[in-house]
Scaffold this motif. Structure first.
Motif, PDB file in Angstrom:
ATOM      1  N   ASP A 205       0.811  -1.216   0.000  1.00 31.25           N
ATOM      2  CA  ASP A 205       0.000   0.000   0.000  1.00 31.25           C
ATOM      3  C   ASP A 205       0.847   1.270   0.000  1.00 31.25           C
ATOM      4  N   GLN A 206       2.170   1.126  -0.191  1.00 33.74           N
ATOM      5  CA  GLN A 206       3.057   2.275  -0.356  1.00 33.74           C
ATOM      6  C   GLN A 206       3.638   2.340  -1.767  1.00 33.74           C
ATOM      7  N   LEU A 207       3.131   1.492  -2.656  1.00 32.60           N
ATOM      8  CA  LEU A 207       3.620   1.472  -4.030  1.00 32.60           C
ATOM      9  C   LEU A 207       2.817   2.445  -4.887  1.00 32.60           C
ATOM     10  N   VAL A 208       3.532   3.342  -5.540  1.00 27.24           N
ATOM     11  CA  VAL A 208       2.892   4.331  -6.414  1.00 27.24           C
ATOM     12  C   VAL A 208       2.644   3.731  -7.791  1.00 27.24           C
ATOM     13  N   THR A 209       3.608   2.981  -8.308  1.00 30.65           N
ATOM     14  CA  THR A 209       3.455   2.316  -9.599  1.00 30.65           C
ATOM     15  C   THR A 209       4.468   1.191  -9.730  1.00 30.65           C
ATOM     16  N   ALA A 210       4.098   0.197 -10.526  1.00 27.06           N
ATOM     17  CA  ALA A 210       5.020  -0.882 -10.880  1.00 27.06           C
ATOM     18  C   ALA A 210       5.511  -0.719 -12.309  1.00 27.06           C
ATOM     19  N   ASP A 211       5.110   0.359 -12.961  1.00 29.07           N
ATOM     20  CA  ASP A 211       5.486   0.629 -14.352  1.00 29.07           C
ATOM     21  C   ASP A 211       6.304   1.907 -14.404  1.00 29.07           C
ATOM     22  N   LEU A 212       7.594   1.798 -14.110  1.00 26.87           N
ATOM     23  CA  LEU A 212       8.440   2.990 -14.039  1.00 26.87           C
ATOM     24  C   LEU A 212       8.529   3.723 -15.381  1.00 26.87           C
ATOM     25  N   PRO A 213       8.767   3.029 -16.511  1.00 24.24           N
ATOM     26  CA  PRO A 213       8.855   3.768 -17.780  1.00 24.24           C
ATOM     27  C   PRO A 213       7.570   4.509 -18.127  1.00 24.24           C
ATOM     28  N   GLY A 214       6.420   3.854 -17.977  1.00 21.52           N
ATOM     29  CA  GLY A 214       5.160   4.516 -18.290  1.00 21.52           C
ATOM     30  C   GLY A 214       4.886   5.683 -17.362  1.00 21.52           C
ATOM     31  N   PHE A 215       5.196   5.508 -16.097  1.00 19.71           N
ATOM     32  CA  PHE A 215       4.983   6.561 -15.103  1.00 19.71           C
ATOM     33  C   PHE A 215       5.845   7.781 -15.417  1.00 19.71           C
ATOM     34  N   CYS A 216       7.122   7.564 -15.674  1.00 17.22           N
ATOM     35  CA  CYS A 216       8.019   8.686 -15.959  1.00 17.22           C
ATOM     36  C   CYS A 216       7.663   9.371 -17.275  1.00 17.22           C
ATOM     37  N   GLY A 217       7.187   8.581 -18.247  1.00 20.24           N
ATOM     38  CA  GLY A 217       6.736   9.195 -19.487  1.00 20.24           C
ATOM     39  C   GLY A 217       5.575  10.135 -19.263  1.00 20.24           C
ATOM     40  N   ALA A 218       4.719   9.822 -18.281  1.00 21.73           N
ATOM     41  CA  ALA A 218       3.548  10.653 -17.997  1.00 21.73           C
ATOM     42  C   ALA A 218       3.907  11.920 -17.230  1.00 21.73           C
ATOM     43  N   ILE A 219       4.884  11.821 -16.317  1.00 21.52           N
ATOM     44  CA  ILE A 219       5.177  12.984 -15.470  1.00 21.52           C
ATOM     45  C   ILE A 219       6.290  13.870 -16.033  1.00 21.52           C
ATOM     46  N   ARG A 220       7.077  13.356 -16.965  1.00 23.87           N
ATOM     47  CA  ARG A 220       8.248  14.108 -17.412  1.00 23.87           C
ATOM     48  C   ARG A 220       7.911  15.443 -18.082  1.00 23.87           C
ATOM     49  N   PRO A 221       6.871  15.541 -18.905  1.00 29.49           N
ATOM     50  CA  PRO A 221       6.561  16.861 -19.464  1.00 29.49           C
ATOM     51  C   PRO A 221       6.312  17.918 -18.390  1.00 29.49           C
ATOM     52  N   VAL A 222       5.560  17.571 -17.353  1.00 33.93           N
ATOM     53  CA  VAL A 222       5.300  18.522 -16.276  1.00 33.93           C
ATOM     54  C   VAL A 222       6.597  18.812 -15.526  1.00 33.93           C
ATOM     55  N   PHE A 223       7.365  17.798 -15.255  1.00 37.50           N
ATOM     56  CA  PHE A 223       8.652  17.914 -14.564  1.00 37.50           C
ATOM     57  C   PHE A 223       9.531  18.962 -15.248  1.00 37.50           C
ATOM     58  N   LEU A 224       9.710  18.825 -16.566  1.00 33.20           N
ATOM     59  CA  LEU A 224      10.613  19.702 -17.297  1.00 33.20           C
ATOM     60  C   LEU A 224      10.025  21.092 -17.531  1.00 33.20           C
ATOM     61  N   LEU A 225       8.732  21.168 -17.790  1.00 28.81           N
ATOM     62  CA  LEU A 225       8.127  22.476 -18.027  1.00 28.81           C
ATOM     63  C   LEU A 225       8.123  23.334 -16.767  1.00 28.81           C
ATOM     64  N   LEU A 226       7.845  22.736 -15.622  1.00 27.27           N
ATOM     65  CA  LEU A 226       7.848  23.526 -14.392  1.00 27.27           C
ATOM     66  C   LEU A 226       9.271  23.888 -13.961  1.00 27.27           C
ATOM     67  N   GLN A 227      10.241  23.050 -14.304  1.00 28.86           N
ATOM     68  CA  GLN A 227      11.632  23.470 -14.108  1.00 28.86           C
ATOM     69  C   GLN A 227      11.960  24.659 -15.003  1.00 28.86           C
ATOM     70  N   SER A 228      11.502  24.602 -16.245  1.00 27.89           N
ATOM     71  CA  SER A 228      11.718  25.733 -17.155  1.00 27.89           C
ATOM     72  C   SER A 228      11.065  26.990 -16.610  1.00 27.89           C
ATOM     73  N   ALA A 229       9.921  26.820 -15.941  1.00 21.18           N
ATOM     74  CA  ALA A 229       9.208  27.974 -15.383  1.00 21.18           C
ATOM     75  C   ALA A 229      10.002  28.646 -14.277  1.00 21.18           C
ATOM     76  N   PHE A 230      10.663  27.868 -13.398  1.00 21.49           N
ATOM     77  CA  PHE A 230      11.434  28.579 -12.367  1.00 21.49           C
ATOM     78  C   PHE A 230      12.677  29.226 -12.960  1.00 21.49           C
ATOM     79  N   CYS A 231      13.143  28.713 -14.096  1.00 27.21           N
ATOM     80  CA  CYS A 231      14.255  29.373 -14.784  1.00 27.21           C
ATOM     81  C   CYS A 231      13.808  30.692 -15.419  1.00 27.21           C
ATOM     82  N   THR A 232      12.665  30.686 -16.128  1.00 27.02           N
ATOM     83  CA  THR A 232      12.199  31.934 -16.738  1.00 27.02           C
ATOM     84  C   THR A 232      11.742  32.928 -15.679  1.00 27.02           C
ATOM     85  N   GLY A 233      11.331  32.419 -14.518  1.00 25.81           N
ATOM     86  CA  GLY A 233      10.942  33.320 -13.433  1.00 25.81           C
ATOM     87  C   GLY A 233      12.084  34.193 -12.976  1.00 25.81           C
TER      88      GLY A 233
END
Length: 343
Positions: free
Chosen positions: A201-229
């Motif tokens: 009940d502490q497992l977020v996902t068993a599919d690491l590649p699929g999970f990272c593919g889903a979160i990576r756009p947000v990950f990188l765009l919000l990093q870009s946002a603190f840079c442009t800030g």
């Protein structure tokens, strides 16, 4: 003004008033995260592809304090991870993180590096479905005793998974935080797991590649946002210093201002539909945004002259904050390497 605009104004004012104390180590980022959460802004657009609202929040906060903007990014990414978790895991953590009552640690950099082909996952479980996990987390931020850590690991069969654990759980060892240039308030340090129990009940996902593919756009765009800030603040401050000797830098300023406008437009174009953005475009924007922040703060410091060396000066703080961006994961070296794979 709309309620969101009023809330954003209140939050940026709160961060602005605390920026110097954050920089000098008189406080940490937890009050800032609670303030943002108290206005209901942390979960804006959560789970959707249109992330312009949270992008603007990260950008505006980072324009006042990169330390606060960076920790806000980490908090939001923890929410992104746990929103995608199974119902019981999500229900256990989501409200506390969204309100800012509890701080989230994103320790997913190793997973993104691993999936790029640049290393193995350092945390290893002794069983297929979690069990006990041991190994190091080289670097993470928002690491307080009462934080929640989201992390990748290899199961007993070597497959990538993601788990969540409390920072005060048995076996979690938080290393003493090093003294950092401008970002000490972010509670950034390394950790070691020594037989840390992770139940089903502490497992977020068993599919690491699929999970990272889903979160990576947000990950990188919000990093870009603190840079442009931070870049935007430096560009604006530089624009006030182009008379006298500053006139020698007008061409450089115009070029920099043009780069800023182009990068910011690309950021919001992509943020309108984050998951539709080609991976190479995300990487290019993230790389350019970090370079832009470094170049903009350098120009501001040059134009400010000797006054910019005063420790409590905003110009000085931004120059030191931006020095972190080339090594922030994914580092400039990793971004260049990944982009080279598209050539």
């Amino acid at each position: 003004m709309t309620a969101t605009v009023i809330a954003l104004s209140a939050v940026t004012g709160f961060v602005r008033d605390r920026a110097a104390d954050l920089d000098l180590g008189r406080t940490d980022i937890r009050p800032d995260i609670r303030e943002i959460g108290g206005h209901g802004l942390l979960s804006a657009g959560l789970g959707g592809s249109d992330i312009r609202e949270i992008t603007e929040l990260v950008e505006q906060v980072a324009g006042e304090s990169l330390a606060a903007g960076f920790s806000l990014w980490a908090q939001r990414m923890s929410l992104e991870y746990l929103w995608r978790a199974p119902g019981p895991v999500r229900e256990q953590h989501l409200d506390d993180l969204a309100s800012g009552r509890r701080i989230g640690v994103t320790a997913m950099a190793a997973a993104l590096k691993h999936l790029a082909g640049l290393g193995e996952l350092p945390l290893q479980a002794d069983e297929t479905d979690g069990g006990r996990i041991s190994g190091p987390i080289a670097w993470a931020s928002n690491v307080f005793d009462d934080s929640v850590i989201v992390f990748p690991f290899r199961d007993g069969d070597g497959r990538g998974r993601v788990g969540v654990v409390a920072a005060d759980a048995a076996g979690v060892r938080i290393r003493p935080a090093p003294e950092l240039l401008a970002l000490g308030a972010t509670a950034s340090t390394g950790l070691t797991f020594e037989q840390v129990e992770v139940r089903a009940d502490q497992l977020v996902t068993a599919d690491l590649p699929g999970f990272c593919g889903a979160i990576r756009p947000v990950f990188l765009l919000l990093q870009s946002a603190f840079c442009t800030g931070i870049a935007g603040t430096a560009v604006r401050e530089s624009g006030h210093r182009l008379d006298g000797l500053g006139a020698q830098f007008r061409d450089e300023y115009r070029q920099l201002a043009g780069r800023y406008t182009t990068a910011r437009q690309a950021l919001y174009d992509h943020a309108a539909d984050a998951h539709a953005t080609p991976p190479a475009e995300l990487l290019r924007l993230r790389l350019e945004a970090a370079r832009l922040a470094v170049d903009a703060t350098r120009l501001e410091s040059t134009l400010c002259g000797g006054a910019g060396y005063a420790l409590r000066c905003g110009t000085n703080r931004r120059f030191r904050e931006a020095a972190f961006l080339p090594v922030q994961s994914p580092s400039e070296g990793q971004l260049r390497w990944e982009l080279s794979q598209y050539d």
